[in-house]
Motif scaffolding. Structure first.
Motif, PDB file in Angstrom:
ATOM      1  N   SER A   1      51.561  46.460  61.566  1.00 18.82           N
ATOM      2  CA  SER A   1      52.881  46.943  61.150  1.00 18.82           C
ATOM      3  C   SER A   1      52.785  48.309  60.485  1.00 18.82           C
ATOM      4  CB  SER A   1      53.521  45.938  60.189  1.00 18.82           C
ATOM      5  OG  SER A   1      54.774  46.416  59.728  1.00 18.82           O
ATOM      6  N   LEU A   2      51.784  48.488  59.616  1.00 16.58           N
ATOM      7  CA  LEU A   2      51.658  49.754  58.896  1.00 16.58           C
ATOM      8  C   LEU A   2      51.326  50.907  59.835  1.00 16.58           C
ATOM      9  CD1 LEU A   2      49.738  48.550  55.705  1.00 16.58           C
ATOM     10  CD2 LEU A   2      52.165  49.092  55.930  1.00 16.58           C
ATOM     11  N   THR A   3      50.729  50.618  60.983  1.00 15.87           N
ATOM     12  CA  THR A   3      50.461  51.653  61.978  1.00 15.87           C
ATOM     13  C   THR A   3      51.671  51.882  62.871  1.00 15.87           C
ATOM     14  OG1 THR A   3      48.127  51.017  62.011  1.00 15.87           O
ATOM     15  CG2 THR A   3      48.904  52.394  63.823  1.00 15.87           C
TER      16      THR A   3
ATOM     17  N   GLU B   1      54.873  51.375  62.166  1.00 14.26           N
ATOM     18  CA  GLU B   1      56.062  51.925  61.492  1.00 14.26           C
ATOM     19  C   GLU B   1      56.174  53.442  61.607  1.00 14.26           C
ATOM     20  OE1 GLU B   1      56.264  50.392  57.502  1.00 14.26           O
ATOM     21  OE2 GLU B   1      55.979  48.332  58.227  1.00 14.26           O
TER      22      GLU B   1
ATOM     23  N   THR C   1      46.315  54.114  54.966  1.00 11.43           N
ATOM     24  CA  THR C   1      47.727  53.896  55.247  1.00 11.43           C
ATOM     25  C   THR C   1      48.535  55.174  55.103  1.00 11.43           C
ATOM     26  OG1 THR C   1      47.552  51.602  54.497  1.00 11.43           O
ATOM     27  CG2 THR C   1      49.746  52.570  54.573  1.00 11.43           C
TER      28      THR C   1
ATOM     29  N   GLY D   1      50.344  57.529  58.211  1.00 13.16           N
ATOM     30  CA  GLY D   1      51.747  57.931  58.122  1.00 13.16           C
ATOM     31  C   GLY D   1      51.995  59.330  58.628  1.00 13.16           C
TER      32      GLY D   1
ATOM     33  N   VAL E   1      57.448  56.727  55.075  1.00  6.52           N
ATOM     34  CA  VAL E   1      56.510  55.677  55.531  1.00  6.52           C
ATOM     35  C   VAL E   1      55.335  55.537  54.566  1.00  6.52           C
ATOM     36  CG1 VAL E   1      57.148  55.786  57.953  1.00  6.52           C
ATOM     37  CG2 VAL E   1      55.381  57.321  57.100  1.00  6.52           C
TER      38      VAL E   1
ATOM     39  N   ARG F   1      56.651  53.663  51.392  1.00  4.92           N
ATOM     40  CA  ARG F   1      56.877  52.250  51.700  1.00  4.92           C
ATOM     41  C   ARG F   1      55.557  51.488  51.763  1.00  4.92           C
ATOM     42  NH1 ARG F   1      56.415  47.281  53.745  1.00  4.92           N
ATOM     43  NH2 ARG F   1      55.426  48.190  55.571  1.00  4.92           N
ATOM     44  N   ALA F   2      54.602  52.052  52.478  1.00  2.23           N
ATOM     45  CA  ALA F   2      53.324  51.375  52.658  1.00  2.23           C
ATOM     46  C   ALA F   2      52.509  51.346  51.369  1.00  2.23           C
ATOM     47  CB  ALA F   2      52.532  52.057  53.762  1.00  2.23           C
TER      48      ALA F   2
ATOM     49  N   ILE G   1      51.179  47.641  49.761  1.00  2.00           N
ATOM     50  CA  ILE G   1      49.779  47.183  49.693  1.00  2.00           C
ATOM     51  C   ILE G   1      49.425  46.615  48.319  1.00  2.00           C
ATOM     52  CG2 ILE G   1      47.384  47.980  49.755  1.00  2.00           C
ATOM     53  CD1 ILE G   1      48.164  49.768  52.091  1.00  2.00           C
TER      54      ILE G   1
ATOM     55  N   GLN H   1      57.141  41.838  54.184  1.00  2.00           N
ATOM     56  CA  GLN H   1      56.863  43.266  54.120  1.00  2.00           C
ATOM     57  C   GLN H   1      57.042  43.940  55.486  1.00  2.00           C
ATOM     58  OE1 GLN H   1      56.348  45.056  51.234  1.00  2.00           O
ATOM     59  NE2 GLN H   1      56.958  43.091  50.368  1.00  2.00           N
TER      60      GLN H   1
ATOM     61  N   GLY I   1      59.568  46.950  56.170  1.00  2.00           N
ATOM     62  CA  GLY I   1      59.096  48.189  56.774  1.00  2.00           C
ATOM     63  C   GLY I   1      59.936  48.609  57.962  1.00  2.00           C
TER      64      GLY I   1
END
Length: 273
Positions: A34-36, A38, A147, A151, A175, A178-179, A183, A256, A260
């Motif tokens: 998800s973190l990638t 977004e 992370t 972004g 982004v 948010r990330a 974390i 989360q 996101g």
């Protein structure tokens, strides 16, 4: 007389090979997907282009390649070369080759400014890999560095399509904020669930810094007000939730991920409005 070992059958050998390939190729950091995704999604929603799509796919490949690359780095650091090292090197090499091809294809038609956020993020990625090599990737610093670094893809995609620097910077701020808030919150909740000692203020500071970052971005007209409000709302939820009964890690992850994606959609709509 020849002795046939049951564990040496072709089926079991093939199963071991598949298991090794899966172990070196599939990321175990579920939240990393998800973190990638977004920043890729945000960049493409705001500034769709074929070069941007190439950069987005390259970012996902970078996330995938980190798993086998990490194993190669760890084994190299420890001075050993195992069967899994060979498999990991082959997988990482193939993925990085495709990644380089995608970036090269994007560079042929994209605005050359897309390189700048990627170059700015390079030291952050290097920090993450340095910790990976020493088997310390679960520390907070490398997780945050990686992370925030990934972004930068949102900014790169926006610049590749000719958008302004301020818009691109704003996407990265959203982004990353948010990330970077998610974390420490998730780590604190997981620690609480497992009964490990933790300090709630670690999560609280992350939420405060995220709000400060998007507020600063809004003040310089880089971050839309709606995006800043969305990040602040998530931060307030995190502050309250970290003081409630801890939830299972899977629930925390889905929460989360939802936040996101919601922040990405709100930001994209606000930028395009």
């Amino acid at each position: 007389m020849t002795v046939h070992h049951a564990d040496a059958t072709p089926d079991k050998v093939a199963a071991r090979e598949r298991s090794t390939l899966r172990a070196v190729a599939i990321p175990t950091e579920h939240g990393g997907w998800s973190l990638t995704l977004e920043p890729v999604l945000l960049g493409l929603l705001v500034a769709w282009s074929w070069p941007g799509l190439s950069l987005g796919v390259a970012a996902m490949l970078a996330f995938l390649a980190r798993t086998p690359l990490k194993l190669v780095l760890i084994d190299g650091w420890r001075g050993r070369w195992l069967t899994r090292t060979t498999v990991a090197a082959q997988v990482a090499g193939a993925e990085l080759l495709v990644l380089a091809t995608l970036v090269t294809a994007a560079a042929l038609t994209a605005d050359a400014r897309f390189w700048w956020p990627l170059l700015a993020a390079a030291p952050l990625v290097a920090i993450e890999l340095w910790f990976d090599m020493r088997s310390r990737s679960r520390r907070l610093l490398p997780e945050l560095a990686g992370t925030v670094g990934i972004g930068s893809v949102a900014a790169a995609i926006a610049l590749a399509d000719g958008n302004g620097t301020v818009v691109a910077l704003g996407l990265w701020i959203v982004v990353a904020a948010r990330a970077a808030a998610a974390i420490p919150y998730a780590r604190t909740q997981v620690f609480r669930t497992r009964g490990r000692p933790c300090q709630l203020w670690h999560s609280d500071v992350a939420q405060a810094l995220a709000v400060i970052a998007v507020t600063a971005g809004w003040l310089v007209d880089a971050v839309p007000l709606a995006a800043a409000v969305a990040i602040a709302a998530v931060a307030m939820f995190n502050v309250a939730a970290v003081r409630a009964a801890p939830r299972p890690a899977k629930i925390i992850g889905f929460q989360q991920m939802f936040f996101g994606v919601a922040a990405v959609i709100v930001t994209a709509i606000a930028v395009l409005a």
